[in-house]
Design an enzyme around this catalytic site. Structure first.
Site, PDB file in Angstrom:
ATOM      1  N   PHE A 174      -9.859  10.629  18.110  1.00 40.53           N
ATOM      2  CA  PHE A 174     -11.087  10.505  18.898  1.00 40.53           C
ATOM      3  C   PHE A 174     -10.821  10.156  20.361  1.00 40.53           C
ATOM      4  CE2 PHE A 174     -12.760  10.670  14.728  1.00 40.53           C
ATOM      5  CZ  PHE A 174     -14.037  11.179  14.857  1.00 40.53           C
ATOM      6  N   ARG A 175      -9.631   9.619  20.624  1.00 36.80           N
ATOM      7  CA  ARG A 175      -9.304   9.347  22.034  1.00 36.80           C
ATOM      8  C   ARG A 175      -9.193  10.658  22.799  1.00 36.80           C
ATOM      9  NH1 ARG A 175      -4.998   4.888  20.230  1.00 36.80           N
ATOM     10  NH2 ARG A 175      -4.924   6.366  18.533  1.00 36.80           N
ATOM     11  N   ARG A 202      -2.664  -2.164  -3.333  1.00 36.54           N
ATOM     12  CA  ARG A 202      -3.861  -1.372  -3.085  1.00 36.54           C
ATOM     13  C   ARG A 202      -3.811  -0.149  -3.999  1.00 36.54           C
ATOM     14  NH1 ARG A 202      -4.861   3.273   1.205  1.00 36.54           N
ATOM     15  NH2 ARG A 202      -7.056   3.605   0.735  1.00 36.54           N
ATOM     16  N   GLU A 255      -8.104  -5.003   5.587  1.00 34.92           N
ATOM     17  CA  GLU A 255      -7.997  -4.719   4.154  1.00 34.92           C
ATOM     18  C   GLU A 255      -6.856  -5.502   3.510  1.00 34.92           C
ATOM     19  OE1 GLU A 255      -8.420  -0.594   5.597  1.00 34.92           O
ATOM     20  OE2 GLU A 255      -9.163  -0.147   3.603  1.00 34.92           O
ATOM     21  N   ASN A 278       0.862  -1.178   0.000  1.00 38.71           N
ATOM     22  CA  ASN A 278       0.000   0.000   0.000  1.00 38.71           C
ATOM     23  C   ASN A 278       0.905   1.237   0.000  1.00 38.71           C
ATOM     24  OD1 ASN A 278      -1.762   2.047   0.533  1.00 38.71           O
ATOM     25  ND2 ASN A 278      -2.637   1.139   2.384  1.00 38.71           N
ATOM     26  N   GLY A 311     -10.572   2.106  13.094  1.00 40.33           N
ATOM     27  CA  GLY A 311     -10.055   2.601  14.380  1.00 40.33           C
ATOM     28  C   GLY A 311     -11.113   3.059  15.370  1.00 40.33           C
ATOM     29  N   HIS A 347     -12.780   3.065   0.377  1.00 42.33           N
ATOM     30  CA  HIS A 347     -12.756   2.022   1.422  1.00 42.33           C
ATOM     31  C   HIS A 347     -13.489   0.750   0.960  1.00 42.33           C
ATOM     32  CE1 HIS A 347     -12.643   5.562   4.502  1.00 42.33           C
ATOM     33  NE2 HIS A 347     -11.413   5.071   4.384  1.00 42.33           N
TER      34      HIS A 347
HETATM   35  P1  ADP Z   1      -6.976   5.582   9.212  1.00 42.93           P
HETATM   36  O1  ADP Z   1      -6.675   4.163   8.793  1.00 42.93           O
HETATM   37  O2  ADP Z   1      -8.064   6.238   8.414  1.00 42.93           O
HETATM   38  O3  ADP Z   1      -5.775   6.443   9.406  1.00 42.93           O
HETATM   39  P2  ADP Z   1      -7.808   4.343  11.708  1.00 42.93           P
HETATM   40  O4  ADP Z   1      -8.787   3.346  11.227  1.00 42.93           O
HETATM   41  O5  ADP Z   1      -6.500   3.870  12.212  1.00 42.93           O
HETATM   42  O6  ADP Z   1      -7.619   5.515  10.666  1.00 42.93           O
HETATM   43  O7  ADP Z   1      -8.520   5.180  12.880  1.00 42.93           O
HETATM   44  C1  ADP Z   1      -7.894   6.199  13.600  1.00 42.93           C
HETATM   45  C2  ADP Z   1      -8.799   6.599  14.752  1.00 42.93           C
HETATM   46  O8  ADP Z   1      -9.081   5.437  15.527  1.00 42.93           O
HETATM   47  C3  ADP Z   1      -8.204   7.621  15.719  1.00 42.93           C
HETATM   48  O9  ADP Z   1      -9.019   8.770  15.725  1.00 42.93           O
HETATM   49  C4  ADP Z   1      -8.249   6.969  17.078  1.00 42.93           C
HETATM   50  O10 ADP Z   1      -8.876   7.797  18.001  1.00 42.93           O
HETATM   51  C5  ADP Z   1      -9.102   5.754  16.903  1.00 42.93           C
HETATM   52  N1  ADP Z   1      -8.483   4.633  17.647  1.00 42.93           N
HETATM   53  C6  ADP Z   1      -7.511   3.829  17.209  1.00 42.93           C
HETATM   54  N2  ADP Z   1      -7.177   2.926  18.179  1.00 42.93           N
HETATM   55  C7  ADP Z   1      -7.947   3.195  19.256  1.00 42.93           C
HETATM   56  C8  ADP Z   1      -8.082   2.631  20.553  1.00 42.93           C
HETATM   57  N3  ADP Z   1      -7.352   1.591  20.946  1.00 42.93           N
HETATM   58  N4  ADP Z   1      -8.998   3.167  21.365  1.00 42.93           N
HETATM   59  C9  ADP Z   1      -9.776   4.203  20.981  1.00 42.93           C
HETATM   60  N5  ADP Z   1      -9.690   4.776  19.758  1.00 42.93           N
HETATM   61  C10 ADP Z   1      -8.795   4.289  18.905  1.00 42.93           C
END
Ligand code: ADP
Length: 396
Positions: free
Chosen positions: A284-285, A91, A384, A7, A331, A180
């Site tokens: 989001f955490r 990808r 994926e 990717n 995530g 996606h």
């Molecule tokens: P992308 O692949 O689009 O970069 P992800 O699918 O990895 O994104 O998602 C990232 C988001 O997932 C972040 O905003 C994060 O807050 C959330 N996230 C990832 N792991 C955790 C976790 N263990 N607990 C809570 N939130 C998580």
């Protein structure tokens, strides 16, 4: 058989080497900062936890070479030689209308991917560089292109046409494509398996909530609508992307701030979403933590986010005239019980009921609705890379 999944981003290269016999990951890694200072490979295998290997990587060919050298290294490698790689799955972000499924890569395919560069100027050229680097270093290995857009090619016209002059579709192929797709396809298949219903008879809404996020209506195994559009900017509020807004905001802001349309687009892509709304973070955490500490803007952001997800789900229930399963993935979807519960609270009228205990536990894949719930709600870990490996094997 062993499949190498690649990717490629503009300055990064993620990979996984997957053993098809048991679908296990033999090794995986990420080459970052390709072409700039401080480039390195972060690498792990089933035996090695995480290793950071610094190396000057001037381009993607260097990165692919480093991946090959590491995979075949006497000490930290997992294969003896390149001959052990049976195929490479790439990808590819945008396949336009040219690709409705994965294909074995040849010169014609490369040309057709190039023809889609306009539609994904940041992603497709990087994906092509990855293909070319692999072709150069492993000329005898079969390669397959797996497109993010392909799964959505089943959408009906009424879902993909925009309300703008038809010439723009004719001339420039301006329409909804959706992204996606690999994840939406993987998760909808898994969801049907989990509820024990044939995919061909199931109405599923997949909420892929990551940094980038999209929601798809999957009817009888086919994508019939999806929230992202011509580009990944459309749809729900995301980590840094605005999602759908009144298009007039673009010229309004350009005039007020005396900036160009491209600068506004940059703001909408990189400085908006929950980052821009909260002023705290795109993660989001951090938003959840701030909200729990009483930060009102974090709460407003979270409310607006969940509301935007719920509105898409609601519209897709209408699009499919019903729903059997709502599946949360990626995530945020896999890790944030608050968001899952809050989003589902909008569907009490449909008899959706969340099991708080199941929802608060983090297991791999789980049903998080109660037995009584009229719609099953699932948490499904997306994969994926595995889907790309499966598609690749199926074609070679
Ligand atoms: P992308 O692949 O689009 O970069 P992800 O699918 O990895 O994104 O998602 C990232 C988001 O997932 C972040 O905003 C994060 O807050 C959330 N996230 C990832 N792991 C955790 C976790 N263990 N607990 C809570 N939130 C998580």
């Amino acid at each position: 058989m062993k499949v190498l999944v690649i990717n490629c981003g503009s300055s990064s290269l993620k990979f996984q080497l997957i053993n098809s016999e048991d679908e296990s990951v033999l090794a995986k890694g990420l080459c970052e900062r390709i072409g700039s200072e401080g480039s390195r490979l972060v690498y792990s295998t089933h035996k090695i936890d995480k290793k950071e290997l610094d190396k000057d990587l001037k381009d993607h060919t260097d990165a692919v070479q480093m991946v090959i050298d590491t995979l075949t290294d006497k000490e930290i490698g997992v294969i003896e030689s390149l001959k052990d790689v049976d195929a490479v799955g790439h990808r590819i972000v945008h396949g336009g209308e040219n690709f409705s499924k994965s294909v074995v890569i040849d010169d014609e395919v490369i040309k057709a991917i190039e023809a889609c560069n306009d539609l994904a100027p940041l992603h497709n050229p990087a994906n092509l560089i990855g293909i070319k680097a692999c072709e150069k270093l492993m000329p005898h290995t079969k390669m397959v292109a797996v497109f993010d857009t392909a799964f959505h090619q089943t959408m009906p016209e009424k879902a993909y046409m925009y309300g703008i002059p038809y010439e723009y579709y004719d001339e420039y192929k301006v329409r909804r494509y959706g992204f996606h797709g690999t994840s939406h396809s993987f998760v909808s298949e898994r969801a049907a398996e989990m509820i024990g219903k044939p995919l061909s008879e199931t109405k599923t809404i997949v909420c892929h909530l990551g940094n980038g996020a999209s929601i798809t209506a999957v009817k009888n195994g086919k994508s019939v609508d999806t929230s992202m559009g011509l580009t990944p900017l459309e749809g729900i509020i995301m980590g840094t992307r605005s999602g759908s807004i009144d298009p007039a905001i673009i010229s309004f802001l350009a005039n007020k701030e005396n900036i160009s349309v491209n600068e506004v687009m940059d703001i909408l892509n990189k400085k908006s979403g929950v980052l821009g709304m909260s002023g705290i973070s795109s993660d989001f955490r951090d938003i959840t933590k701030a909200m729990e500490e009483g930060n009102e803007r974090a709460k407003m952001t979270m409310d607006a986010y969940c509301y935007s997800v719920a509105k898409y789900i609601g519209s897709y229930i209408t699009a499919m005239n019903g729903v059997d399963v709502i599946a949360f993935t990626a995530g945020v979807g896999e890790n944030n019980p608050y968001i899952r519960k809050e989003v589902c609270s909008y569907f009490k009228y449909l008899g959706v009921e969340i099991d708080d205990e199941a929802n608060s536990q983090r297991t791999e894949d789980a049903v998080i609705s109660t037995d009584k719930s009229k719609v099953k709600v699932l948490l499904v870990a997306t994969n994926e890379e595995l889907k790309i490996a499966r598609e690749t094997l199926a074609l070679i």
